[in-house]
Design a protein around this motif. Structure first.
Motif, PDB file in Angstrom:
ATOM      1  N   ASP A 162      31.409  55.204  49.813  1.00  0.00           N
ATOM      2  CA  ASP A 162      32.121  54.106  49.186  1.00  0.00           C
ATOM      3  C   ASP A 162      31.278  52.667  49.236  1.00  0.00           C
ATOM      4  OD1 ASP A 162      34.303  52.632  48.141  1.00  0.00           O
ATOM      5  OD2 ASP A 162      35.491  52.821  49.939  1.00  0.00           O
ATOM      6  N   ALA A 163      31.502  51.823  48.496  1.00  0.00           N
ATOM      7  CA  ALA A 163      30.721  50.526  48.761  1.00  0.00           C
ATOM      8  C   ALA A 163      31.648  49.220  48.455  1.00  0.00           C
ATOM      9  CB  ALA A 163      29.701  50.537  47.675  1.00  0.00           C
ATOM     10  N   TYR A 164      31.611  48.367  49.264  1.00  0.00           N
ATOM     11  CA  TYR A 164      32.466  46.856  48.979  1.00  0.00           C
ATOM     12  C   TYR A 164      31.292  45.884  48.722  1.00  0.00           C
ATOM     13  CZ  TYR A 164      35.151  50.016  52.314  1.00  0.00           C
ATOM     14  OH  TYR A 164      35.529  51.124  52.726  1.00  0.00           O
ATOM     15  N   ALA A 165      31.387  45.263  47.573  1.00  0.00           N
ATOM     16  CA  ALA A 165      30.550  44.616  46.801  1.00  0.00           C
ATOM     17  C   ALA A 165      31.335  43.145  46.784  1.00  0.00           C
ATOM     18  CB  ALA A 165      29.901  44.884  45.695  1.00  0.00           C
ATOM     19  N   TRP A 166      30.592  42.142  47.284  1.00  0.00           N
ATOM     20  CA  TRP A 166      31.371  40.569  47.270  1.00  0.00           C
ATOM     21  C   TRP A 166      30.495  40.208  45.803  1.00  0.00           C
ATOM     22  CZ3 TRP A 166      34.936  37.621  48.416  1.00  0.00           C
ATOM     23  CH2 TRP A 166      34.996  36.407  48.098  1.00  0.00           C
ATOM     24  N   LEU A 167      31.301  39.915  44.748  1.00  0.00           N
ATOM     25  CA  LEU A 167      30.620  39.495  43.463  1.00  0.00           C
ATOM     26  C   LEU A 167      31.030  38.063  43.029  1.00  0.00           C
ATOM     27  CD1 LEU A 167      30.721  42.948  41.521  1.00  0.00           C
ATOM     28  CD2 LEU A 167      28.816  41.804  42.590  1.00  0.00           C
ATOM     29  N   VAL A 168      30.502  37.374  42.107  1.00  0.00           N
ATOM     30  CA  VAL A 168      30.767  36.272  41.490  1.00  0.00           C
ATOM     31  C   VAL A 168      30.321  36.273  40.289  1.00  0.00           C
ATOM     32  CG1 VAL A 168      30.663  33.729  41.487  1.00  0.00           C
ATOM     33  CG2 VAL A 168      30.488  34.743  43.696  1.00  0.00           C
ATOM     34  N   ILE A 169      31.396  36.258  39.408  1.00  0.00           N
ATOM     35  CA  ILE A 169      30.749  36.639  37.617  1.00  0.00           C
ATOM     36  C   ILE A 169      31.460  35.280  36.910  1.00  0.00           C
ATOM     37  CG2 ILE A 169      31.283  37.814  35.881  1.00  0.00           C
ATOM     38  CD1 ILE A 169      31.953  39.995  37.527  1.00  0.00           C
ATOM     39  N   ARG A 170      30.308  34.598  36.127  1.00  0.00           N
ATOM     40  CA  ARG A 170      30.679  33.428  35.592  1.00  0.00           C
ATOM     41  C   ARG A 170      30.430  33.813  34.173  1.00  0.00           C
ATOM     42  NH1 ARG A 170      29.073  31.258  40.363  1.00  0.00           N
ATOM     43  NH2 ARG A 170      30.394  29.426  41.185  1.00  0.00           N
ATOM     44  N   GLU A 171      30.898  33.094  33.346  1.00  0.00           N
ATOM     45  CA  GLU A 171      30.655  33.185  31.704  1.00  0.00           C
ATOM     46  C   GLU A 171      29.225  32.308  31.359  1.00  0.00           C
ATOM     47  OE1 GLU A 171      33.775  32.667  29.214  1.00  0.00           O
ATOM     48  OE2 GLU A 171      34.524  34.720  29.103  1.00  0.00           O
ATOM     49  N   GLU A 172      29.136  31.082  31.944  1.00  0.00           N
ATOM     50  CA  GLU A 172      28.139  30.279  31.906  1.00  0.00           C
ATOM     51  C   GLU A 172      27.805  29.470  33.167  1.00  0.00           C
ATOM     52  OE1 GLU A 172      28.190  27.657  28.501  1.00  0.00           O
ATOM     53  OE2 GLU A 172      28.973  28.954  27.128  1.00  0.00           O
ATOM     54  N   SER A 217      37.951  52.331  44.730  1.00  0.00           N
ATOM     55  CA  SER A 217      39.055  51.876  44.078  1.00  0.00           C
ATOM     56  C   SER A 217      38.639  50.809  43.194  1.00  0.00           C
ATOM     57  CB  SER A 217      40.259  51.424  44.927  1.00  0.00           C
ATOM     58  OG  SER A 217      40.532  52.278  45.954  1.00  0.00           O
ATOM     59  N   PRO A 218      38.461  51.062  41.847  1.00  0.00           N
ATOM     60  CA  PRO A 218      37.942  50.068  40.962  1.00  0.00           C
ATOM     61  C   PRO A 218      38.871  49.086  40.368  1.00  0.00           C
ATOM     62  CG  PRO A 218      37.383  52.089  39.966  1.00  0.00           C
ATOM     63  CD  PRO A 218      37.870  52.346  41.620  1.00  0.00           C
ATOM     64  N   ALA A 219      40.164  49.613  40.317  1.00  0.00           N
ATOM     65  CA  ALA A 219      41.372  48.759  39.724  1.00  0.00           C
ATOM     66  C   ALA A 219      42.023  47.826  40.713  1.00  0.00           C
ATOM     67  CB  ALA A 219      42.489  49.801  39.166  1.00  0.00           C
ATOM     68  N   LEU A 220      41.445  48.097  42.024  1.00  0.00           N
ATOM     69  CA  LEU A 220      42.306  47.380  43.182  1.00  0.00           C
ATOM     70  C   LEU A 220      41.863  45.996  42.850  1.00  0.00           C
ATOM     71  CD1 LEU A 220      43.598  47.367  45.946  1.00  0.00           C
ATOM     72  CD2 LEU A 220      41.424  47.611  47.047  1.00  0.00           C
ATOM     73  N   ASN A 221      40.702  45.413  42.558  1.00  0.00           N
ATOM     74  CA  ASN A 221      40.352  44.072  42.379  1.00  0.00           C
ATOM     75  C   ASN A 221      39.460  43.985  41.028  1.00  0.00           C
ATOM     76  OD1 ASN A 221      40.338  41.303  42.680  1.00  0.00           O
ATOM     77  ND2 ASN A 221      38.983  41.275  44.402  1.00  0.00           N
ATOM     78  N   ALA A 222      39.714  44.041  40.144  1.00  0.00           N
ATOM     79  CA  ALA A 222      38.950  44.274  38.750  1.00  0.00           C
ATOM     80  C   ALA A 222      38.658  42.964  38.231  1.00  0.00           C
ATOM     81  CB  ALA A 222      39.396  45.498  37.992  1.00  0.00           C
TER      82      ALA A 222
END
Length: 183
Positions: free
Chosen positions: A137-147, A162-167
């Motif tokens: 398993d892996a738990y990654a903290w991600l920040v995704i921006r458009e610009e 569980s990719p659908a848990l917080n997608a």
């Protein structure tokens, strides 16, 4: 007030008479009840239901009740789980999908690094993995921006198992975590 107390007592007696199949009945009056509108409890040991069935009431001694321990649930098994003991990886492997073009990209990031996927900017805060099962398993903290500078379209933990848990909810792109890297 006495009528409402009597109604609650009758409900409790019905629950106790019904056995373990009925967990709880809660009587909540929608409007204030006028005591003259409530029928008193019968003096006999039986009650007739709305369908005409006769229900025998058992006598019950409230003083012999033993309180349940805090947190116990009547009629259900309580399952407890242990939390994973995790370690922090040096980075993460992600997959990125361009839904329109149908292309999939493998993304490898170090903690704190930002990569691009189309016009998205994906920043990995950190990646954690279970100590006893690093590949599981892996738990990654991600920040995704458009610009750059915009509010994030996604910020939070993504879980590989569980990719659908917080997608990521994006019209064009999809991003998910594969594993943490440890080198």
């Amino acid at each position: 007030m006495l009528a409402l107390t009597m109604l609650r007592l009758l409900s409790l007696l019905l629950v106790l008479a019904a056995g373990p199949a009925v967990a709880q009945i809660v009587v909540v009056p929608l409007d204030p009840v006028d005591p003259s509108e409530v029928e008193p409890l019968p003096e006999s040991d039986s009650v007739e239901s709305a369908e005409g069935e006769v229900i025998e009431l058992e006598t019950f001694d409230f003083e012999t009740l033993e309180p349940l321990p805090p947190g116990s649930v009547v009629g259900d098994e309580v399952i407890t789980t242990e939390e994973d003991v995790v370690a922090t990886g040096t980075g993460a492997r992600l997959k990125g999908l361009d839904k329109l073009a149908g292309s999939v990209e493998d993304l490898t990031l170090s903690n704190g690094e930002t990569v691009g996927l189309g016009w998205l900017q994906i920043t990995l805060g950190e990646c954690r993995y279970p100590v006893d099962n690093p590949a599981g398993d892996a738990y990654a903290w991600l920040v995704i921006r458009e610009e750059a500078g915009e509010a994030p379209v996604f910020e939070g933990w993504m879980v590989a198992s569980s990719p659908a848990l917080n997608a990521l909810d994006h019209a064009r792109f999809d991003v998910w975590v594969i594993a943490c890297t440890t080198e």
